[in-house]
Structure formats: structure tokens, C-alpha cells
Design a protein around this motif. Structure first.
Motif, PDB file in Angstrom:
ATOM      1  N   CYS A   1      -7.366  -6.501  -7.722  1.00 17.38           N
ATOM      2  CA  CYS A   1      -7.242  -7.542  -6.218  1.00 17.38           C
ATOM      3  C   CYS A   1      -5.881  -7.628  -7.675  1.00 17.38           C
ATOM      4  N   ALA A   2      -5.415  -8.024  -8.637  1.00 15.91           N
ATOM      5  CA  ALA A   2      -4.179  -8.317  -8.845  1.00 15.91           C
ATOM      6  C   ALA A   2      -3.045  -7.320  -8.780  1.00 15.91           C
ATOM      7  N   MET A   3      -3.067  -6.470  -8.474  1.00 12.92           N
ATOM      8  CA  MET A   3      -2.398  -5.065  -7.723  1.00 12.92           C
ATOM      9  C   MET A   3      -2.598  -5.545  -6.587  1.00 12.92           C
TER      10      MET A   3
ATOM     11  N   GLU B   1      -0.261   5.593  -9.792  1.00  2.35           N
ATOM     12  CA  GLU B   1       1.081   5.106  -9.167  1.00  2.35           C
ATOM     13  C   GLU B   1       1.821   3.949  -9.515  1.00  2.35           C
ATOM     14  N   PHE B   2       1.179   2.960  -9.703  1.00  2.00           N
ATOM     15  CA  PHE B   2       2.341   2.098 -10.425  1.00  2.00           C
ATOM     16  C   PHE B   2       1.623   1.500 -12.376  1.00  2.00           C
ATOM     17  N   PRO B   3       2.518   2.382 -12.955  1.00  2.00           N
ATOM     18  CA  PRO B   3       2.528   2.550 -14.455  1.00  2.00           C
ATOM     19  C   PRO B   3       2.875   1.092 -15.222  1.00  2.00           C
TER      20      PRO B   3
ATOM     21  N   ALA C   1       5.094 -10.713 -10.320  1.00  2.00           N
ATOM     22  CA  ALA C   1       4.365  -9.414  -9.493  1.00  2.00           C
ATOM     23  C   ALA C   1       3.124  -9.064 -11.272  1.00  2.00           C
ATOM     24  N   PHE C   2       2.060  -8.525 -10.770  1.00  2.00           N
ATOM     25  CA  PHE C   2       0.659  -8.149 -12.414  1.00  2.00           C
ATOM     26  C   PHE C   2       1.443  -7.061 -12.444  1.00  2.00           C
ATOM     27  N   THR C   3       2.172  -7.003 -14.251  1.00  2.00           N
ATOM     28  CA  THR C   3       2.284  -5.524 -14.353  1.00  2.00           C
ATOM     29  C   THR C   3       0.586  -4.681 -15.650  1.00  2.00           C
TER      30      THR C   3
ATOM     31  N   LEU D   1      -8.256   3.772 -10.932  1.00  2.00           N
ATOM     32  CA  LEU D   1      -7.591   4.740 -11.758  1.00  2.00           C
ATOM     33  C   LEU D   1      -6.376   4.911 -10.749  1.00  2.00           C
ATOM     34  N   TRP D   2      -6.266   4.890  -9.214  1.00  2.00           N
ATOM     35  CA  TRP D   2      -5.229   4.996  -8.480  1.00  2.00           C
ATOM     36  C   TRP D   2      -4.393   4.224  -8.805  1.00  2.00           C
TER      37      TRP D   2
END
Length: 491
Positions: free
Chosen positions: A482-484, A297-299, A367-369, A292-293
Motif C-alpha cells: 500500500c505504501a508503494m 522494480e523499486f529498490p 515518498a515511501f522508500t 516481490l514485484w
């Protein structure tokens, strides 16, 4: 009846005396008997237990002339009033009689006032004594309450002392957030147990998570959602000898599980003998919290953000900066379900084992999105596109790089988007030179998503083994977290 109504006044004295005798035998129920203009005087005796009037006819055999009927009725009503008068009427009558003789009443009232003053003095003395007794009893109650609080405090101190002794006897945790910052051996191995290159980076990221005490105030996961708050507190209350893990240690424990893939019992031993159920609750709590965080924070990045970081190689090959993302699916092995229908849904013909399948997207810089939820390994690439929320991310004029299994241009046409995929061979004829060159170019570019999957699985050994079936509902969120983390790079 004729006698009472006066319809036949021709009566003799003997007949009337006989009538009087009959009425006496019936306990005389009338105050006066009227025969025409004659009446019989009676004596009033009262009322019996059944509410009936008791009369006694006077011993006057001779008829006497009757007074007026209204006077006789008034006398009767007065007699009846004495019997039927209420207590209030009697009191009013007594007061009226007392007003007739004022001096006697005044003396009586003065005597009553003096008697009342004496009674008040006596009551005042009693009340004063009661106040002293009550004050003494309250002081005694307060003293007893303080004594009980003292006993409770002594018992608490004794329990805490026993808990400290048990803590001192327990094995010391050799892995903790504090040890990570101070122990040289752990500092050297920080990349093997965290997602960062130095302990300071790990510590800074936790401070970012714990803004406004967010991480420290987490409530651990519980299985039974129907239990009340009281039951939960009783069930999960800290027992003597057990210490509550700090939020920093909980975060480090989550990182160790994901990176090393060690069993929960071994990880618990590293952190000082924490039980496996407790570790499981911490692991589930932090997996959901980090998911959730990161989503907040990173949409999903906008087109302008992607274009600002577009590599020059993509611009040279495709001649445009419209490439928005590169997509592909990955599979992770899992335990076989006991239910046949679930086992069939998870069987992968491509991997020839039971797997879960996820769809992921990366930007042109690698980068994973975005990461989808986990699906059964039997699902195809086209079906996972339909079942997931990936189509909601597509905007007009977007270009997507994908494998040849993603035949989705028909769905993207509604949004004026396009998917660049290698050509698919439908006949026995060989590819043309143009098709071979197109396949080589697209494969060269989409190789970045395969490399991103490889880096993630190489870093997070949790996905190397066979996933327990109890954690299947968390696989999508764990992979996204893990991707983030893989997007972070040391400066």
C-alpha cells in the motif's frame, strides 16, 4: 586286497574260482581282475541307478594268458566311453560313421531338404493367414478406440453444457475489470475501489504487472506445502459450474479489499458469488506477488536520486542536501492472541491495546522508500531499529530525521552518520531557547512521515479495523504494498 594288488601270486585255480563266485555275489564291480600276469574276461552290462558299473564275469573257469596291461586298459576305457559319452560325442561319432558312406548320406540330406521346403511353404501360408487376421484385429481395435473417444467427447460436451447452464443461473458479477472500464457508475467511483484516479490508469498498471504473462500465470497460494502436485490439482481443480477468475479481476479484488476493508464474503458477492476460501487464497497470492514485484522494480533509492528531488525547504533549513530519509513507527490494532506469551508481546503501553508495530522511512519529498516487517506492539523504537534491517541501508555521512524516541546516534557513529532528533528532557528544568527552536524545526520537517502514515491509513481502510490474527504474518508486506501504491500520483 592281495589278489587285486598282485602282492601274492601263488594262487590255485580253485581259490580263484571261489573268488570269482564271491565277486558274482557282490554284483561284480570290476571290468577285469588281475592276478600277476593273468586276467579274467567279463561282460559289460551298463550302469545302475546309483551310477555303479554292472559287470558279468564270463563263464571261463580257466585262466587265460593276459594281454598287455595297456591293451586291457584301452579296452576298458573304450567300454566306459560308450557309457559316459556326452550327446555331442555321440553326434560327432555318428557324423564320422556317416562320412564313411557319402552316397547314402547325400540322399538322406536331399530328402531332409525337400521335407524342409515343404515345411517352409506350409509355415509361409500360416504366417500369411496370421498377418491378415492381425491386420483385421488392429483395425477392430482402432475402431473401438475411436468409438470410445467419441463417447468421451460426447460426455465432455454434456458436462460443459451443464456447466454453462449453471453459470447462466448464477448471479452475474456486477464488479469486474470489464465493468470498471464500461460502467459509468463504477468509473465515477474508481478512486474508492482502486489506487488510481481513472480506470485507464488502473488498466495500464495491470498491463505493467502482466508483462510476459507474469500475472496471468500466477499459481494460487495453498496452505499445505507438503501435499504433492497431483493432490493439489485434485483438491483445487475447477468444478462444474465454477469459472476461473481472470487475473484482471483478481487484481481488482485485492484493491477492493485493501481500500474498502469489507469482509471477504461481501467482496465475493460483488464478484459474482466467489467463496471466501477462494478469495482468501487470491488475496494472499497477490499480496506476496505485489510485494516481490515492488521490491524488484523499486529498490531503495540512492543518495543521488534523493538529492535530485530534494525540496528547497530542506536545503534552506538544514543548509545541506545530506538528509536521506525521515523515519518513524506506526501501530495497527490486532486481535488478542490465545497464547499468553504472544499476547504480552503484542500489548502496547502507548496505545493501551494489542497492536503490531512497523518502522517506515520516507524520502524528503514524502515518498515511501522502505517498510520493515511487523513486530509486536511491546517493542520499543530502539529495539525495532536493532531487530530490523534498517541499519544496513545507512551509508556514510547520511542524515536522518527521527522522533526523540530514536536514540540511535551511538549506532550511527560507526558509519559516520547522524540522526537529527528533538532534544529529550531529563530534568525538571525547561528547554532553552535553542532547544525549543530545534524541537520546532525538526518536528516541522518530520511531520511529513506522520502525514504519509495518515494518507495511507485514510486510503486503505483495511488497516482501520482490528486485524485478524490469521493475517499477522502478512501485515508488513501489505503495508509495504500500500505504501508503494501511495507513491503514485496522477499527472
Amino acid at each position: 586286497d592281495h589278489l587285486l594288488t598282485g602282492e601274492d601270486p601263488q594262487w590255485t585255480a580253485d581259490a580263484i574260482e571261489e573268488l570269482i563266485a564271491q565277486k558274482r555275489a557282490k554284483e561284480g564291480r570290476y571290468a577285469a581282475m588281475y592276478v600277476g600276469r593273468w586276467h579274467f574276461p567279463v561282460e559289460w552290462l551298463g550302469v545302475d541307478g546309483r551310477g555303479r558299473t554292472i559287470l558279468n564275469f564270463a563263464e571261463h573257469p580257466d585262466l587265460v594268458p593276459s594281454v598287455s596291461r595297456s591293451d586291457a586298459l584301452a579296452a576298458r576305457d573304450e567300454a566306459l566311453g560308450e557309457v559316459r559319452a556326452t550327446p555331442k560325442d555321440r553326434r560327432d561319432k555318428r557324423l564320422r560313421e556317416e562320412l564313411v558312406s557319402p552316397p547314402q548320406v547325400i540322399s538322406q540330406l536331399l530328402e531332409e531338404v525337400r521335407q524342409t521346403e515343404v515345411d517352409n511353404e506350409r509355415l509361409r501360408a500360416v504366417v500369411t493367414g496370421l498377418r491378415g487376421t492381425l491386420k483385421a484385429s488392429n483395425q477392430a481395435a482402432e475402431v473401438a478406440k475411436l468409438e470410445q473417444e467419441l463417447l468421451d467427447a460426447e460426455a465432455t460436451i454434456f458436462e460443459q453444457a451443464a456447466a454453462l447452464e449453471q453459470l447462466a443461473a448464477r448471479p452475474k458479477a456486477w464488479l469486474s475489470h470489464e465493468a470498471l472500464l464500461t460502467d459509468p457508475a463504477l468509473r465515477a467511483a474508481v478512486k474508492d475501489i482502486t489506487f488510481f484516479g481513472t480506470p485507464e490508469e488502473h488498466d495500464k498498471f495491470f498491463e505493467l504487472l502482466n508483462a510476459d504473462g507474469l500475472a496471468e500465470n500466477l499459481v494460487l497460494y495453498r496452505e499445505n506445502l507438503e501435499e504433492t502436485e497431483k493432490d493439489r490439482k485434485q483438491k483445487y481443480a475447477p468444478k462444474p459450474g465454477l469459472r476461473r477468475m481472470l487475473a484482471q479481476d483478481q487484481f481488482l479484488m485485492f484493491c477492493v479489499i485493501m481500500i474498502t476493508g469489507d469482509p471477504l464474503s461481501l467482496v465475493g458477492a460483488m464478484f459474482g458469488g466467489v467463496s471466501s476460501p477462494t478469495i482468501s487464497r487470491i488475496f494472499v497470492t497477490w499480496a506476496n506477488f505485489l510485494y516481490l514485484w515492488f521490491r524488484e522494480e523499486f529498490p531503495y533509492p540512492s543518495r543521488e536520486q534523493v538529492q535530485n528531488c530534494m525540496p528547497a525547504k530542506f536545503l534552506h533549513i538544514f543548509g545541506s542536501d545530506k538528509i536521506r530519509q525521515i523515519i518513524d513507527c506506526t501501530e495497527i490494532q490486532m486481535e488478542k492472541g490465545s497464547e499468553p506469551q504472544a499476547a504480552r508481546c503484542c500489548w502496547s503501553e502507548y496505545k493501551h491495546r494489542y497492536t503490531v508495530k512497523l518502522l517506515a522511512a520516507i524520502s524528503p519529498v514524502g515518498a515511501f522508500t522502505w517498510v520493515s516487517e511487523a513486530f509486536g506492539g511491546r517493542i520499543s523504537d530502539g529495539q525495532i531499529i536493532e531487530a530490523s534491517e534498517w541499519l544496513d541501508l545507512i551509508e556514510e555521512l547520511d542524515q536522518i530525521l527521527a522522533d526523540k524516541g530514536f536514540n540511535i546516534n551511538a549506532r550511527l557513529a560507526d558509519k559516520f552518520a547522524h540522526c537529527e532528533a528533538p532534544p529529550k528532557k531529563y530534568t525538571s528544568q525547561d528547554f532553552t531557547d535553542y532547544e525549543n527552536a530545534s524541537t520546532a524545526i525538526i518536528a516541522q520537517m518530520r511531520m511529513h512521515v506522520e502525514r504519509a502514515f495518515g494518507r495511507l491509513k485514510l486510503k486503505c481502510r483495511y488497516f482501520d479495523g482490528i486485524l485478524p490474527i490469521t493475517s499477522i504474518d502478512l501485515v508488513g508486506r501489505l503495508f509495504y504494498v500500500c505504501a508503494m501504491f501511495m507513491n503514485y500520483k496522477a499527472e
